[in-house]
Design an enzyme around this catalytic site. Structure first.
Site, PDB file in Angstrom:
ATOM      1  N   LYS A  55       6.755   7.204   4.230  1.00 22.49           N
ATOM      2  CA  LYS A  55       7.644   7.023   5.368  1.00 22.49           C
ATOM      3  C   LYS A  55       8.815   6.120   4.994  1.00 22.49           C
ATOM      4  CE  LYS A  55       4.578   7.741   9.329  1.00 22.49           C
ATOM      5  NZ  LYS A  55       4.039   7.134  10.564  1.00 22.49           N
ATOM      6  N   ARG A  86      -0.982  11.054   3.650  1.00 25.94           N
ATOM      7  CA  ARG A  86      -0.556  11.773   4.846  1.00 25.94           C
ATOM      8  C   ARG A  86      -0.370  13.233   4.446  1.00 25.94           C
ATOM      9  NH1 ARG A  86       2.705   7.047   4.585  1.00 25.94           N
ATOM     10  NH2 ARG A  86       2.303   5.582   6.300  1.00 25.94           N
ATOM     11  N   TYR A  92      -9.280   0.041  10.921  1.00 25.40           N
ATOM     12  CA  TYR A  92     -10.429   0.614  10.228  1.00 25.40           C
ATOM     13  C   TYR A  92     -11.609  -0.343  10.175  1.00 25.40           C
ATOM     14  CZ  TYR A  92      -7.091   4.195   9.141  1.00 25.40           C
ATOM     15  OH  TYR A  92      -6.159   5.192   9.274  1.00 25.40           O
ATOM     16  N   ARG A 142      -7.632  11.018   5.813  1.00 25.17           N
ATOM     17  CA  ARG A 142      -6.999   9.722   5.546  1.00 25.17           C
ATOM     18  C   ARG A 142      -7.770   8.604   6.254  1.00 25.17           C
ATOM     19  NH1 ARG A 142      -1.884   7.294   4.341  1.00 25.17           N
ATOM     20  NH2 ARG A 142      -1.065   5.911   5.956  1.00 25.17           N
ATOM     21  N   HIS A 196      -5.229  14.338   8.789  1.00 24.13           N
ATOM     22  CA  HIS A 196      -5.216  12.881   8.945  1.00 24.13           C
ATOM     23  C   HIS A 196      -6.633  12.319   9.050  1.00 24.13           C
ATOM     24  CE1 HIS A 196      -1.830  10.190   9.085  1.00 24.13           C
ATOM     25  NE2 HIS A 196      -2.442   9.394   9.934  1.00 24.13           N
ATOM     26  N   HIS A 215       0.844   1.244   4.661  1.00 24.59           N
ATOM     27  CA  HIS A 215       1.094   0.634   5.967  1.00 24.59           C
ATOM     28  C   HIS A 215       2.045  -0.543   5.823  1.00 24.59           C
ATOM     29  CE1 HIS A 215      -2.935   2.231   7.782  1.00 24.59           C
ATOM     30  NE2 HIS A 215      -1.966   3.120   7.844  1.00 24.59           N
TER      31      HIS A 215
END
Length: 282
Positions: A161, A137, A263, A231, A228, A254
């Site tokens: 995160k 990120r 994806y 990414r 992004h 994730h």
């Protein structure tokens, strides 16, 4: 009240700085709109507020409602209200979002377009190599520390995160770009932060965004791209080349495999369009 909610998100929910800022901004706008007692808010008030935000996209509106739902859940925890007024409000039905993806050739053209005759240019090349090579990120790249790069072992430590830590493999091209940049970086910059601006301070997310946009325009790419996008492209290309979905999930950080599965849909949509484009009976 908003300050206490901010503290709750940061400390108890361990949300990232950007997420906290987004949630608090959404709540602040609602509080400025609603003039009554917060304990008296009804689902009708929420629906009327949602209708007043008719100039934002459905995806943005869904985020606003999510922020408000979280806020009222917190008020319930604090004993200020008994029911969440957002529970009776339907969020916009969103289709599956397929992110913009660059081809491997487009990625290479952007990376090699960077002027590397200055230390800032070498820094920009290293940023692009890290964003694409590790799927970071932009906030993770901006705050990456030299002490968290293990050159010999070939991985970097990322604090993502919710302050969750993960180890991400880093390839030879990214390592070489980082080392070349560090050799050229002014010696007086003693910061542990890897990517610095011309004043020796941490490079901002906005600066990285602007750099990428300019690099894309330089090589004639007119897609709507951002940090992004690198990414997204990283994940899509890994899956196209046969990488295990769980491994990609771990590398991206994730929490849910469902987030990573998007994806596979990007990959599918690309080969479907290729078949249709080349089919004799299209």
């Amino acid at each position: 009240m908003l300050k206490a909610y901010n503290y709750y998100l940061r400390i108890e929910r361990a949300m990232s700085q950007n997420t906290v800022a987004s949630y608090c901004s959404d709540v602040d706008k609602f509080l400025k709109y609603y003039k009554g007692n917060i304990a008296d808010v009804s689902y009708v008030d929420i629906e009327e507020y949602a209708a007043s935000r008719d100039k934002i996209s459905e995806r943005s509106l869904a985020r606003v409602l999510s922020s408000l739902r979280s806020f009222f859940d917190w008020l319930i925890l604090e004993g200020m209200i008994k029911e969440n007024p957002c529970d009776k409000v339907d969020s916009p039905k969103l289709g599956r979002y397929l992110p913009e993806v660059l081809s491997e050739q487009e990625i290479a053209s952007i990376i090699y377009s960077v002027d590397t005759t200055t230390w800032q240019g070498l820094r920009n090349r290293a940023i692009l190599e890290v964003l694409y090579g590790c799927g970071l990120r932009v906030s993770e790249a901006s705050s990456l520390k030299i002490s968290n790069i293990f050159f010999k072992e070939g991985f970097i430590r990322i604090i993502g995160k919710g302050n969750k830590e993960r180890l991400v493999p880093v390839g030879d091209m990214a390592i070489e770009a980082i080392q070349t940049y560090l050799e050229a970086r002014p010696e007086e910059f003693g910061e542990d932060i890897l990517f610095l601006n011309r004043f020796g301070k941490q490079l901002s997310r906005i600066s990285i965004f602007n750099m990428i946009k300019q690099a894309a325009l330089t090589v004639g790419i007119r897609k709507e791209i951002s940090p992004h996008t690198f990414r997204h492209s990283f994940a899509t290309h890994l899956i196209e080349h046969g990488a295990d979905l769980r491994a990609v999930q771990e590398m991206l950080g994730h929490e849910s495999i469902a987030t990573t599965e998007i994806y596979t849909h990007v990959d599918t949509s690309r080969w479907q369009s290729e078949i249709i484009r080349h089919h004799p009976r299209k």
